[in-house]
Design a protein around this motif. Structure first.
Motif, PDB file in Angstrom:
ATOM      1  N   PHE A   1      16.662  42.592  67.242  1.00  9.69           N
ATOM      2  CA  PHE A   1      17.194  43.125  66.000  1.00  9.69           C
ATOM      3  C   PHE A   1      18.001  42.102  65.194  1.00  9.69           C
ATOM      4  O   PHE A   1      18.655  42.454  64.221  1.00  9.69           O
ATOM      5  CB  PHE A   1      18.077  44.346  66.300  1.00  9.69           C
TER       6      PHE A   1
ATOM      7  N   MET B   1      16.126  41.144  61.356  1.00 13.68           N
ATOM      8  CA  MET B   1      15.451  42.172  60.557  1.00 13.68           C
ATOM      9  C   MET B   1      15.748  42.015  59.069  1.00 13.68           C
ATOM     10  O   MET B   1      14.839  42.029  58.233  1.00 13.68           O
ATOM     11  CB  MET B   1      15.861  43.564  61.030  1.00 13.68           C
TER      12      MET B   1
ATOM     13  N   ASN C   1      11.590  49.046  61.684  1.00 18.72           N
ATOM     14  CA  ASN C   1      12.874  48.391  61.431  1.00 18.72           C
ATOM     15  C   ASN C   1      12.866  47.564  60.146  1.00 18.72           C
ATOM     16  O   ASN C   1      13.656  47.796  59.227  1.00 18.72           O
ATOM     17  CB  ASN C   1      13.245  47.499  62.618  1.00 18.72           C
TER      18      ASN C   1
ATOM     19  N   SER D   1      14.832  48.924  73.632  1.00 26.55           N
ATOM     20  CA  SER D   1      14.616  49.198  72.212  1.00 26.55           C
ATOM     21  C   SER D   1      13.746  50.423  71.964  1.00 26.55           C
ATOM     22  O   SER D   1      13.796  50.990  70.869  1.00 26.55           O
ATOM     23  CB  SER D   1      13.975  47.976  71.534  1.00 26.55           C
TER      24      SER D   1
ATOM     25  N   GLU E   1      14.341  56.152  65.260  1.00 27.90           N
ATOM     26  CA  GLU E   1      14.132  55.770  63.862  1.00 27.90           C
ATOM     27  C   GLU E   1      12.892  56.429  63.281  1.00 27.90           C
ATOM     28  O   GLU E   1      12.796  56.625  62.072  1.00 27.90           O
ATOM     29  CB  GLU E   1      14.028  54.252  63.747  1.00 27.90           C
TER      30      GLU E   1
END
Length: 531
Positions: free
Chosen positions: A98, A101, A153, A388, A395
């Motif tokens: 992450f 991103m 993401n 993750s 999400e």
């Protein structure tokens, strides 16, 4: 004795200091990763190896890494690490999924601006002393429709930025729920509708079997005339030769590419075409992103080496050493159950329900849940891991629920996974036998007893005579060896299933032969990660 970490690629001084502050001996040799022989010579002295992309952690390197416990990749991609060899060696592979991103999303937006206003060509012309103001007529982004392929993401950040630019945003993502799309302020559409409506198309999906050439020649022909295409995700998502033809014909007005099918890209069909912006895979190339991933990987590696905590591991669940001894086979089963469901489900998943029965209910269910969810999500995103996966599922608006119940059947313990989509519910259950081997024990409510292998074939049919012979003869005639053959049915004359464990991947022509018999309702090759 303090753990020793080797940093063989360029990492920031702050990352080096994190190791030192935690009492870890660190050897910072940022150019060593380029020398494979030297790395193999010295790697045996270290407990941890921190890398970027230059160091190649091959099977040969790992064979010499007698003390190595963890490889930490500052970044998301781990193509430069042999993860299978690392797993066999007992080496954890971590990444920082992450950390870049925002940087990658911003690059996509920048590329969209660049191709909309022909900025690189206009800059080159002006630097050359020309003043070709009328030549570089651009288009506004305001009010235009942006089609986002992949709203995870990075894609989600692009959607947010595009809405801030007053663009209309439509998104294609099989795993995007309607509720999540509403919360993002985007319109969820099918791919063909996106292609027909979008003035700009940007891709934000991993490269998988289902996304390879997602913008094929056929799909490019479905796009709106004058469309502009941006790819800052992965090479191979777009048919580059077909796109070059579409640019030459004028059907596609422009393209902006940061990634290419072959990299380093020293030649490409898109190079030197008018209104094509190209950059050398700069999506994560900002000082902030490089610093973020460096600091993250140092913290993760230090935590593991000093406390045993596992974060963002690609080949190991987040469990303690004590738990792993008992849970190992059950974690493997959890992944297989998820993988089965993931490979069988094409529609967006609304919910994942996991039932733990009997003895397994006393284990670390959070880790087992992660194993199930990771197995399901890996089909769409191979980079997902046990840490993750729940974040990705959340999400996407997927609801995850867990039920724990006392022993209710003949097995000491079992796990049942059910996924809910708009069209159906699909379930599979499994257990671990006393030999430590996971087994499938129920599919679609039909009881079976199936050993799990790397290559499998799943079929459904009406319960009529001749199916066993048809499968056996077809496999035999085509040189496909069957290691194990399991059958089940709900009732005589009702629905029946077969699960074949075969030695090699099923050839495509054999699949087509079986489908062409008209005897099966479904024929599905399956692949499982079996050590």
């Amino acid at each position: 004795m303090a753990p020793k970490v080797l940093i063989s690629d360029k990492l920031s001084d702050a990352a080096v200091q994190i190791f030192k502050d935690r009492g870890i001996e660190v050897d910072f040799q940022p150019d060593l990763g380029k020398d494979k022989d030297k790395l193999a010579e010295v790697i045996g002295k270290y407990d941890g190896l921190a890398i970027r992309s230059a160091t190649k952690v091959t099977e040969k390197i790992l064979a010499a890494a007698d003390n190595l416990k963890v490889v930490g990749r500052a970044g998301i991609g781990t193509d430069n690490v042999d993860k299978d060899a690392a797993s066999k060696k007992g080496v954890i592979v971590m990444n920082t999924p992450f950390g870049n991103m925002i940087t990658t999303a911003e690059h996509a937006i920048a590329m969209m601006f660049a191709v909309a206003r022909q900025i690189p060509e206009a800059s080159a012309s002006t630097h050359a002393g020309k003043w070709e103001k009328s030549k570089f007529m651009g288009v506004e982004l305001t009010g235009k429709t942006l089609g986002v392929i992949g709203a995870g993401n990075i894609g989600g950040i692009v959607c947010d930025r595009a809405r801030g630019l007053k663009m209309k945003v439509v998104a294609y993502d099989p795993y995007l729920s309607n509720k999540k799309a509403d919360n993002m302020g985007v319109e969820k559409v099918e791919l063909d509708e996106l292609l027909a409506r979008a003035d700009f198309i940007t891709l934000h999906v991993p490269y998988t079997e289902s996304t390879a050439n997602i913008l094929s020649r056929e799909n490019l022909a479905k796009t709106k005339k004058g469309v502009r295409i941006i790819n800052c995700a992965r090479g191979g998502l777009v048919d580059e030769e077909a796109l070059a033809d579409a640019l030459k014909s004028g059907h596609v007005a422009g393209a902006a590419f940061d990634v290419f099918k072959v990299e380093p890209a020293t030649e490409n069909p898109l190079f030197n075409l008018p209104n094509v912006v190209c950059t050398p895979h700069l999506g994560a190339a900002t000082s902030e992103a490089q610093e973020n991933v460096a600091l993250q990987v140092a913290e993760q590696m230090a935590n593991y080496l000093l406390t045993g905590a596992v974060e963002n591991a690609l080949n190991m669940p987040s469990v303690t050493a004590e738990e792993a001894k008992v849970m190992g086979p059950w974690l493997t089963l959890a992944g297989h159950l998820g993988s089965f469901i993931g490979q069988m489900t094409d529609e967006p998943i609304r919910a994942i329900n996991i039932l733990y029965d009997g003895s397994v209910g006393s284990m670390n269910l959070d880790a087992l849940n992660c194993g199930v969810v990771a197995g399901i999500m890996k089909r769409a995103n191979p980079d997902v891991n046990m840490v993750s996966a729940p974040v990705v599922a959340r999400e996407k608006g997927i609801q995850i629920s867990t039920t724990n119940q006392d022993k209710s059947g003949v097995f000491d313990g079992y796990v049942k996974v059910t996924v809910v989509t708009a069209k159906r519910e699909r379930s599979v259950a499994g257990t671990v036998f006393s030999d430590g081997k996971p087994r499938f024990i129920q599919i679609k409510g039909i009881n079976i007893d199936a050993e799990i292998g790397q290559h499998m074939l799943y079929t459904t049919n009406n319960d009529v005579p001749g199916i066993i012979g048809l499968l056996g003869n077809t496999m035999g005639k085509n040189g496909v060896n069957i290691a194990n053959f399991t059958l089940g049915r709900n009732e005589a004359g009702g629905e029946a299933i077969a699960l074949l464990y075969i030695d090699d991947a099923l050839p495509h022509d054999v699949l087509k032969t079986l489908e062409g018999t008209g005897m099966f309702n479904q024929v599905k090759p399956l692949e499982f990660m079996v050590s």
